[in-house]
Design a protein around this motif. Structure first.
Motif, mmCIF file in Angstrom:
data_model
loop_
_atom_site.group_PDB
_atom_site.id
_atom_site.type_symbol
_atom_site.label_atom_id
_atom_site.label_comp_id
_atom_site.label_asym_id
_atom_site.label_seq_id
_atom_site.Cartn_x
_atom_site.Cartn_y
_atom_site.Cartn_z
ATOM 1 N N GLY A 80 61.062 40.191 24.899
ATOM 2 C CA GLY A 80 62.469 40.355 24.574
ATOM 3 C C GLY A 80 63.356 39.852 25.703
ATOM 4 O O GLY A 80 62.884 39.514 26.794
ATOM 5 N N ASN A 81 64.639 39.807 25.436
ATOM 6 C CA ASN A 81 65.595 39.318 26.407
ATOM 7 C C ASN A 81 66.966 39.899 26.084
ATOM 8 O O ASN A 81 67.198 40.367 24.965
ATOM 9 N N PHE A 82 67.892 39.852 27.049
ATOM 10 C CA PHE A 82 69.276 40.209 26.788
ATOM 11 C C PHE A 82 70.154 39.365 27.698
ATOM 12 O O PHE A 82 69.718 38.904 28.752
ATOM 13 N N PHE A 83 71.376 39.115 27.260
ATOM 14 C CA PHE A 83 72.307 38.328 28.065
ATOM 15 C C PHE A 83 73.722 38.592 27.580
ATOM 16 O O PHE A 83 73.938 39.107 26.486
ATOM 17 N N PHE A 84 74.687 38.248 28.426
ATOM 18 C CA PHE A 84 76.108 38.407 28.111
ATOM 19 C C PHE A 84 76.637 37.054 27.672
ATOM 20 O O PHE A 84 76.451 36.055 28.358
ATOM 21 N N ASP A 85 77.293 37.004 26.495
ATOM 22 C CA ASP A 85 77.783 35.736 25.960
ATOM 23 C C ASP A 85 79.104 35.960 25.228
ATOM 24 O O ASP A 85 79.161 36.780 24.311
ATOM 25 N N SER A 86 80.127 35.264 25.619
ATOM 26 C CA SER A 86 81.431 35.306 24.949
ATOM 27 C C SER A 86 81.970 36.727 24.778
ATOM 28 O O SER A 86 82.498 37.089 23.729
ATOM 29 N N GLY A 87 81.798 37.570 25.786
ATOM 30 C CA GLY A 87 82.341 38.920 25.755
ATOM 31 C C GLY A 87 81.468 39.958 25.082
ATOM 32 O O GLY A 87 81.875 41.108 24.938
ATOM 33 N N SER A 88 80.258 39.588 24.650
ATOM 34 C CA SER A 88 79.348 40.517 23.978
ATOM 35 C C SER A 88 77.980 40.494 24.639
ATOM 36 O O SER A 88 77.564 39.478 25.200
ATOM 37 N N TRP A 89 77.272 41.615 24.557
ATOM 38 C CA TRP A 89 75.883 41.662 24.981
ATOM 39 C C TRP A 89 75.004 41.289 23.795
ATOM 40 O O TRP A 89 75.188 41.809 22.695
ATOM 41 N N VAL A 90 74.059 40.389 23.998
ATOM 42 C CA VAL A 90 73.116 39.956 22.967
ATOM 43 C C VAL A 90 71.734 40.450 23.374
ATOM 44 O O VAL A 90 71.290 40.219 24.499
ATOM 45 N N VAL A 91 71.051 41.171 22.471
ATOM 46 C CA VAL A 91 69.720 41.700 22.746
ATOM 47 C C VAL A 91 68.759 41.127 21.709
ATOM 48 O O VAL A 91 69.012 41.224 20.504
ATOM 49 N N LEU A 92 67.670 40.521 22.185
ATOM 50 C CA LEU A 92 66.622 39.969 21.323
ATOM 51 C C LEU A 92 65.337 40.741 21.582
ATOM 52 O O LEU A 92 65.009 41.016 22.738
ATOM 53 N N ILE B 237 66.395 33.166 16.188
ATOM 54 C CA ILE B 237 65.074 33.398 16.761
ATOM 55 C C ILE B 237 64.215 33.953 15.627
ATOM 56 O O ILE B 237 64.365 35.108 15.251
ATOM 57 N N PRO B 238 63.310 33.152 15.042
ATOM 58 C CA PRO B 238 62.606 33.563 13.825
ATOM 59 C C PRO B 238 61.820 34.856 13.902
ATOM 60 O O PRO B 238 61.812 35.620 12.962
ATOM 61 N N ASP B 239 61.144 35.149 15.029
ATOM 62 C CA ASP B 239 60.280 36.329 15.066
ATOM 63 C C ASP B 239 60.912 37.512 15.781
ATOM 64 O O ASP B 239 60.262 38.502 16.050
ATOM 65 N N GLN B 240 62.201 37.434 16.113
ATOM 66 C CA GLN B 240 62.842 38.512 16.842
ATOM 67 C C GLN B 240 64.042 39.060 16.082
ATOM 68 O O GLN B 240 64.656 38.369 15.295
ATOM 69 N N CYS B 241 64.355 40.335 16.344
ATOM 70 C CA CYS B 241 65.596 40.926 15.851
ATOM 71 C C CYS B 241 66.708 40.569 16.826
ATOM 72 O O CYS B 241 66.480 40.452 18.021
ATOM 73 N N LEU B 242 67.902 40.417 16.313
ATOM 74 C CA LEU B 242 69.055 40.053 17.120
ATOM 75 C C LEU B 242 70.126 41.111 16.968
ATOM 76 O O LEU B 242 70.520 41.446 15.857
ATOM 77 N N SER B 243 70.569 41.687 18.087
ATOM 78 C CA SER B 243 71.663 42.660 18.089
ATOM 79 C C SER B 243 72.782 42.135 18.966
ATOM 80 O O SER B 243 72.530 41.652 20.065
ATOM 81 N N ILE B 244 74.014 42.243 18.498
ATOM 82 C CA ILE B 244 75.174 41.909 19.308
ATOM 83 C C ILE B 244 75.964 43.194 19.510
ATOM 84 O O ILE B 244 76.361 43.850 18.553
ATOM 85 N N LEU B 245 76.164 43.558 20.773
ATOM 86 C CA LEU B 245 76.766 44.840 21.138
ATOM 87 C C LEU B 245 78.076 44.601 21.859
ATOM 88 O O LEU B 245 78.143 43.810 22.792
ATOM 89 N N ASP B 246 79.112 45.297 21.439
ATOM 90 C CA ASP B 246 80.433 45.158 22.041
ATOM 91 C C ASP B 246 80.916 46.502 22.568
ATOM 92 O O ASP B 246 80.523 47.558 22.088
ATOM 93 N N GLY B 247 81.808 46.445 23.541
ATOM 94 C CA GLY B 247 82.477 47.634 24.050
ATOM 95 C C GLY B 247 81.562 48.656 24.679
ATOM 96 O O GLY B 247 81.816 49.856 24.605
ATOM 97 N N ILE B 248 80.464 48.202 25.317
ATOM 98 C CA ILE B 248 79.539 49.159 25.935
ATOM 99 C C ILE B 248 80.217 49.820 27.127
ATOM 100 O O ILE B 248 80.747 49.157 28.004
#
Length: 100
Positions: free
Chosen positions: A40-52, A3-14
């Motif tokens: 912004g957005n967030f979703f669960f994918d392949s066992g991790s939370w992804v936050v944009l 996503i060119p204009d957004q930061c991407l965080s992948i969070l595990d073990g919350i």
């Protein structure tokens, strides 16, 4: 994910543990302040939370950012691991936050 204009965080073990039985078990997303280039957005994918998200900064008295949150009350314990962080700005941040 690119996503060119957004930061991407992948969070595990919350894990959020609250002393209150009335605390929510659901996550929500919210854009805070002005300066949000795109929603912004967030979703669960392949066992991790992804936050944009975008925003100007989290500093001083005019915060501007997207975050994933869980409403809670009472004493809490939060644990998580930021397994990946792609920033589009040198002041971009990822990690836990407690807001009143």
């Amino acid at each position: 994910i690119e996503i060119p204009d957004q930061c991407l965080s992948i969070l595990d073990g919350i894990r959020v543990v609250s002393s209150s039985s009335s605390s929510s078990k659901n996550f929500y997303g919210l854009d805070i302040g002005s300066g949000i280039a795109s929603a912004g957005n967030f979703f669960f994918d392949s066992g991790s939370w992804v936050v944009l998200g975008t925003g100007v900064d989290i500093w001083g008295n005019s915060d501007s950012f997207h975050y994933m949150y869980m409403p809670t009350t009472g004493d809490i314990t939060i644990s998580m691991f930021v397994s990946s962080f792609t920033a589009n700005h040198p002041w971009a941040k990822a990690g836990p936050m407690i807001r009143a």
